[in-house]
Design an enzyme around this catalytic site. Structure first.
Site, PDB file in Angstrom:
ATOM      1  N   CYS A  91       0.837  -1.144  -0.064  1.00  8.33           N
ATOM      2  CA  CYS A  91       0.032  -0.076   0.072  1.00  8.33           C
ATOM      3  C   CYS A  91       0.777   1.155   0.004  1.00  8.33           C
ATOM      4  O   CYS A  91       0.557   2.138  -0.635  1.00  8.33           O
ATOM      5  CB  CYS A  91      -0.970  -0.097   1.220  1.00  8.33           C
ATOM      6  SG  CYS A  91      -2.127   1.252   1.078  1.00  8.33           S
ATOM      7  N   CYS A 187      -6.798  -3.140   6.989  1.00 15.16           N
ATOM      8  CA  CYS A 187      -8.219  -2.279   6.650  1.00 15.16           C
ATOM      9  C   CYS A 187      -9.175  -3.255   6.075  1.00 15.16           C
ATOM     10  O   CYS A 187     -10.355  -3.090   6.432  1.00 15.16           O
ATOM     11  CB  CYS A 187      -7.786  -1.000   6.065  1.00 15.16           C
ATOM     12  SG  CYS A 187      -7.277  -1.107   4.459  1.00 15.16           S
TER      13      CYS A 187
END
Length: 343
Positions: A91, A187
């Protein structure tokens, strides 16, 4: 002199909130929250509230398609291939210091600001990534993929601070995030059930197969190869005469191979997908310190470049549970030299 325009990556947590306070004092700052996946989008409201209390503009940038392609798909594919990936590293590479940086520059920002605990320093014409002053919170390990261009454009204002100082700063500003707990979950897998996510996301099922010892003797049945990782001992569901650990996952045979503690030791590691920032290459073997997991202390090793995108790392002391898919990050003192993916 006109202040630089700064884009602050805002999650609604205490770290990004403190970074926003410091950015506001240093430049013409605005907050931007990344919409990455629907599971984690509640944070946008908290970030907007923080920005309003600071008198800063706030916006939301939708990166769901990019996040799905670059992070979620890679995560599922790596597990299916028998690896144990670190999605935060990916990410940072493609989203926070890729798509977010690109959007920020398009919006007229000169630099981006994040709440990571790390530092940068300019040295000999390069911007180098360094560990945070607070070594207990240092996040340089998950930032090793930053490109040279990204390092030129990022500011880590928390790099010189400790976590208690950051919370005190948030308290002084009366920010709602001052006492907010840190999330430890990925997440897009908020319940922590990676296997269920991968099956749901990929539409594939991962059938049971054999647990074997290193000689090939069948010890029992596993529940699907994606449910295990190298070094795992708990949750195997086997009655064994002595503790055994996952040593290897053989995807082609749908087999999880178990061994004893000493079988997890390894002194030589092959690494690919390189990103070197403190140098361009290693023309000859070099002595460095290497970290092979987030919370591990660096270990002395000899690093040899064996190809344009390959390293061989030989540790002075054998390391336990070296895990394909995780990152090997190279350090020279506090400076991140680079790193890559353990193959």
């Amino acid at each position: 002199m006109e202040k630089q325009k700064l884009a602050v990556a805002m999650s609604g947590g205490v770290d990004s909130s403190a970074a926003a306070v410091l950015a506001k004092g240093a430049g013409d700052a605005f907050g931007a929250t990344m919409r990455l996946c629907d599971e984690a989008f509640a944070e946008a409201g908290a970030a907007a509230e923080i920005c309003a209390s600071l008198g800063m503009p706030h916006t939301v940038w939708d990166f769901r398609d990019t996040f799905r392609r670059e992070v979620m798909e890679r995560f599922a594919a790596a597990y299916a291939a028998g690896q144990t990936p670190n999605p935060c590293v990916v990410c940072n590479r493609f989203i926070k210091f890729g798509a977010f940086l690109e959007r920020a520059l398009q919006s007229g920002a000169a630099r981006i600001v994040t709440g990571h605990y790390a530092r940068t320093v300019r040295q000999g014409g390069r911007v180098l990534l360094q560990k945070a002053a607070d070594k207990s919170k240092d996040q340089s390990y998950v930032l090793y993929t930053l490109s040279k261009e990204a390092l030129e454009r990022v500011w880590f204002p928390l790099g010189e601070l400790t976590k208690p100082q950051v919370r005190e700063l948030a308290h002084e500003q009366g920010l709602a995030s001052a006492n907010r707990k840190e999330s430890q979950d990925i997440c897009f897998v908020p319940d922590g059930d990676y296997a269920a996510f991968i099956e749901r996301f990929s539409g594939k099922t991962f059938p049971p197969g054999d647990f074997t010892d290193l000689s090939g003797r069948v010890l029992g049945q596993h529940k699907g190869i994606i449910r295990y990782t190298v070094g795992q001992r708990r949750g195997l569901g086997l009655a064994l005469p002595a503790p055994m650990y996952v040593v290897k996952k053989d995807v082609s045979e749908n087999c999880v191979r178990l061994g004893f503690s000493q079988d997890l030791l390894c002194d030589t590691v092959e690494v690919g997908e390189l990103n070197l920032t403190a140098c361009d290459a290693f023309p000859s073997p070099v002595r460095l310190a290497v970290r092979i997991r987030y919370n591990q202390a660096e270990q002395p090793a000899t690093v040899e470049q064996t190809g344009a995108d390959r390293l061989r790392i030989r540790f002075d002391t054998p390391q336990r549970a070296v895990t394909p898919g995780q990152a090997a990050v190279l350090y020279d003192g506090d400076t991140v030299v680079g790193g890559g993916t353990i193959l």
